[in-house]
Every structure is written in C-alpha cells, then in structure tokens.
Design a protein around this motif. Structure first.
Motif, PDB file in Angstrom:
ATOM      1  N   ARG A   1       0.831  -1.231   0.000  1.00 51.19           N
ATOM      2  CA  ARG A   1       0.000   0.000   0.000  1.00 51.19           C
ATOM      3  C   ARG A   1       0.849   1.257   0.000  1.00 51.19           C
ATOM      4  O   ARG A   1       0.698   2.107  -0.855  1.00 51.19           O
ATOM      5  CB  ARG A   1      -0.924  -0.005   1.208  1.00 51.19           C
TER       6      ARG A   1
ATOM      7  N   GLU B   1       2.907  11.994  -1.151  1.00 51.00           N
ATOM      8  CA  GLU B   1       1.601  12.620  -1.371  1.00 51.00           C
ATOM      9  C   GLU B   1       1.411  13.794  -0.408  1.00 51.00           C
ATOM     10  O   GLU B   1       0.767  14.788  -0.759  1.00 51.00           O
ATOM     11  CB  GLU B   1       0.520  11.549  -1.144  1.00 51.00           C
TER      12      GLU B   1
ATOM     13  N   ASP C   1      -8.004   8.217  -8.490  1.00 56.16           N
ATOM     14  CA  ASP C   1      -7.769   7.925  -7.072  1.00 56.16           C
ATOM     15  C   ASP C   1      -9.058   7.943  -6.245  1.00 56.16           C
ATOM     16  O   ASP C   1      -9.068   8.418  -5.102  1.00 56.16           O
ATOM     17  CB  ASP C   1      -6.719   8.858  -6.452  1.00 56.16           C
TER      18      ASP C   1
HETATM   19  N1  GUN Z   1      -1.789   6.336   0.695  1.00 51.47           N
HETATM   20  C1  GUN Z   1      -1.937   5.104   1.247  1.00 51.47           C
HETATM   21  N2  GUN Z   1      -3.179   4.644   1.081  1.00 51.47           N
HETATM   22  C2  GUN Z   1      -3.843   5.591   0.421  1.00 51.47           C
HETATM   23  C3  GUN Z   1      -5.182   5.703  -0.059  1.00 51.47           C
HETATM   24  O1  GUN Z   1      -6.031   4.818   0.112  1.00 51.47           O
HETATM   25  N3  GUN Z   1      -5.508   6.860  -0.713  1.00 51.47           N
HETATM   26  C4  GUN Z   1      -4.603   7.852  -0.923  1.00 51.47           C
HETATM   27  N4  GUN Z   1      -4.984   8.945  -1.573  1.00 51.47           N
HETATM   28  N5  GUN Z   1      -3.350   7.775  -0.488  1.00 51.47           N
HETATM   29  C5  GUN Z   1      -2.970   6.664   0.175  1.00 51.47           C
END
Ligand code: GUN
Ligand code: ZN
Length: 435
Positions: free
Chosen positions: A204, A235, A322
C-alpha cells in the motif's frame, strides 16, 4: 464467445502518438464521417464510413453521428473498496485514512459485501466511460477475487491487486509478510493473464509495511516480472516525515522502494508531489511511472503535481481518479481538475494532449498500447461515444465551437458521465444505445 459484427458510424478520433502542440495533426487520426468494424471483441477495420460500409457485409450498423468515437478511458489508480468513502469530510491524508478509509475497508473481509461493491464499482466506471482501470483492493484476498471475477464476467481488461499492509492499520486490516506473499501468489496464479485480467503487486505504502513485508514484496516483483507493482509516494508532508521515521536508513521516501527492488518500468507510483532531486533521478533511471491524481490532490489538500517538471526529465506520467480520495469517477472531471492544477503552475494542458493522456498515453504508461487506448485495427474494442452537447450549458457553449480542439476542451472542462452516450467493452454495448 462469438458476438455480432458491428459497424459503428460516427466521428472517429484516435491517437497515434503524443501531440506535440495544438497543430500536431500527425499525432492523431480524425475521420469526420468514420466507422469502426468490430467483431469478437476486436476492432477489425477503421476508415471512412463509405469505404468501410462496402466491406462490412451483413454487419449491424449502429449510427452514433454526430457523436465522437474514441478509445475507452483508462484510469491508472483508484481504490475499489473506497466506493463508499468518496466525500468524507475535513481531513488530510493520514487522518483521512484512519478516520474513514481503514474502517470502511475492514468491511471487505466479507465476501458478500465485496461482491456487491464490485458490481457497483464496475457499473460506475463504465457509466463514466472507463473501460480499463488499475485498482487497489483491500487487504483481504476475497476482495481481489471479487474484483477480478466481476471483471471477467464483464470481459474487461482490468489490473489490480490485494494491498499488502502489516502495520499501522487496525485489527482486521493487516496481513503478515508470509500471508501477504502467499495470498498474492495465489491471486497471480488465479487471475494474471486469465482472460483480460492482469495483476499488480500492491504494497500500500511504506508506512503500512514492515521491512519484512517490503522484502517479500521485492521477492514477488522479482518472481513475477510481468506483473505490475503499485504503491503511493510523496503525497503529503506528514506522510513523508512518518516514512522517514520508520525507515531512518533510507536516503529519502523513494529510497525505501528502491532498496527493496520495487522500481521497474511496470511500477506505478501514486501522487509523487513533493519529490526531492534524488528521487526524480531515480524515477528517470528506473522508468517507474508517477501517477497524477488531480481531484484527490485537491480534495485531500495534498499539493500540486509538477507535470512539466517531471516530463522535462524524460519521465512518463500517468493520470488517474484515485477514488475515494478522488471525488469523481470521470476521467473528464479528472482532466478538468488537472487543468486547474497545472494552470496554477503556468502549465496549460491542451485538450489534444489531455485526450491522448486518458487513452493512449495511459495505455503506453501501462505498456498496453497495442491492445487498448486506440481505435486501430487489431486493438481491443473498448470504445466510448462522447457528446459535447450533452447538457444545456454544454449545448449552449457548443454553439460557438469551430474546431475539434474547442469541442474536446468543452468535454475536458464541462464533461462527466452525462457526456458519455455509449460504452463498448470488448465490442459489447453497455448502455443499450448501441443495441
Ligand atoms: N496512501 C496510502 N493509502 C492511500 C489511499 O487509500 N488513498 C490515498 N490517496 N493515499 C494513500
Ligand atoms: Zn491511492
């Protein structure tokens, strides 16, 4: 399965390469009165309607004029167990995961729930014109079985995998390095290259995998070089800081994935917003693909993806919804928000490149451009029929349209599922318009 031979008439647009500018007409084929001959799931011929009608024999004519026929859209990053997470209020990434997403994903331990949600998931992506997607399932093997069996039932070219996650997640949502490895092996055996299914090994992100699990993910990548690998990268600032705490020896976030051998041209890395110089070099050197997720990046307040900066380094970016950090299943709405994110950085996403991106561009990022993302003879017959006058505001705006690019830009900014008049999956009409 044998299917009808169909002759689809309409305005045909298909990309041959990435448009290098607004006037690059060599990059695409556009037929004002065009047609596609379709049988047994494949496009057999493409050309002007008049000449194709001659060779069509007793093919059944479906007249989509004045609408546009394009390759079905490709969504390169979304989360199947998040169909009931979209529009969850008030949190950035880590809080959003803990508050909304992880509790929801625990429900996918239940086979019945997974099967029911898989039905809804495919209904939604198809309604929005998406015919191939790359999805994260939940940690439960049953969720991936539900995802792939529903794709097989609908004869769709779908990519996905069960997430590997063995820490920093609640009870009921963790595997172990060994069980994650074993379940992934069994799923690859069951679904990879079975029908149109393809498997993505799916750790993940670094926060939810121990070093032992990352080792196992690396072993899976080495043992199955023809599978994809997908994960998340850079992110959100808190995410990056936590990753560096968990992996203090890594030079940076991407260094974790690099160390465990996860980076190849088949690696898809969601987000890639706050990258360091060394990370960009590693992306360029390995051929791993960043995935731009505009609606999610805005919704979660994550940041602005530097498309032009990465491209200038020779990196190929994919684009995706996403769901459920993202807020729309529509690749058109994804382009709309993507346009605005790039505008904020003085980068203008031209409609020719935009429509290339969600069709052939994403197919090339996946190494599948011979099969999907185009309307060339021999390609799989995944087709979307688009109407740039689908709503009253679109119709009003379209009265002033003079060029193909202007029409595409209306779809790019104002379009959603209402602009999708019909969708063909492997040559079979999904909405009923095409019979
Ligand atoms: N980073 C780890 N899991 C996720 C997820 O489910 N969504 C998003 N946007 N970032 C993540
Ligand atoms: Zn994601």
């Amino acid at each position: 399965m044998m299917t009808d031979t169909l002759l689809l008439r309409g305005r045909v647009l298909s990309f041959k390469s990435e448009p290098q500018g607004p006037d690059d007409t060599d990059a695409f084929t556009y037929l004002e009165d065009g047609a596609l001959l379709v049988s047994d799931g494949l496009i057999r011929a493409v050309g002007p309607y008049d000449s194709l009608a001659q060779e069509a024999g007793d093919a059944r004519l479906v007249d989509h004029r004045p609408n546009l026929l394009m390759a079905g859209f490709i969504d390169t990053h979304l989360h199947f167990p998040q169909v009931q997470v979209i529009a969850s209020w008030g949190a950035q990434l880590l809080d959003w995961l803990n508050t909304y997403t992880f509790p929801e994903e625990t429900r996918f331990a239940d086979e019945g729930h997974s099967a029911e949600m898989a039905g809804h998931f495919y209904d939604q992506i198809i309604a929005h014109g998406t015919t191939t997607a790359v999805a994260y399932c939940s940690v439960h093997k049953a969720s991936a079985d539900a995802y792939f069996s529903e794709a097989a039932r609908r004869n769709m070219r779908m990519i996905g995998g069960k997430v590997l996650m063995d820490r920093n997640a609640p009870d009921g949502l963790r595997d172990t390095p060994q069980s994650g490895y074993d379940d992934t092996k069994a799923l690859i055996e069951a679904w990879h290259n079975k029908g149109r299914g393809l498997y993505a090994i799916t750790p993940r992100f670094a926060i939810t995998s121990t070093p032992e699990q990352m080792e196992m993910a690396g072993a899976l990548v080495r043992e199955h070089p023809d599978c994809y690998m997908q994960t998340h990268l850079s992110e959100n600032h808190d995410e990056i800081a936590f990753t560096k705490e968990l992996y203090p020896d890594a030079p940076d976030y991407l260094g974790v994935y690099e160390h465990y051998g996860l980076l190849t041209p088949k690696a898809l890395l969601g987000h890639c917003i706050h990258l360091e110089e060394r990370e960009i070099d590693v992306l360029a050197g390995t051929g791993a693909k960043p995935v731009f997720c505009p609606t999610s990046n805005l919704f979660l307040g994550s940041g602005l993806f530097d498309d032009a900066g990465l491209r200038a380094r020779g990196i190929t970016n994919a684009i995706a919804t996403d769901i459920g950090g993202g807020t729309s299943y529509s690749m058109l709405q994804t382009l709309n928000e993507g346009y605005k994110i790039l505008q904020l950085q003085n980068q203008s996403l031209h409609p020719l490149r935009a429509f290339y991106w969600i069709t052939r561009g994403n197919a090339e990022a996946l190494g599948l451009s011979g099969q999907i993302g185009t309307l060339e003879a021999g390609a799989e017959a995944d087709i979307v029929v688009l109407n740039a006058s689908a709503t009253p505001p679109m119709a009003l705006r379209s009265e002033r349209t003079r060029t193909l690019s202007e029409e595409l830009f209306i779809l790019q900014i104002m379009g959603d599922d209402r602009a999708v008049d019909e969708v063909y999956v492997a040559g079979v009409a999904q909405k009923g318009v095409g019979g």
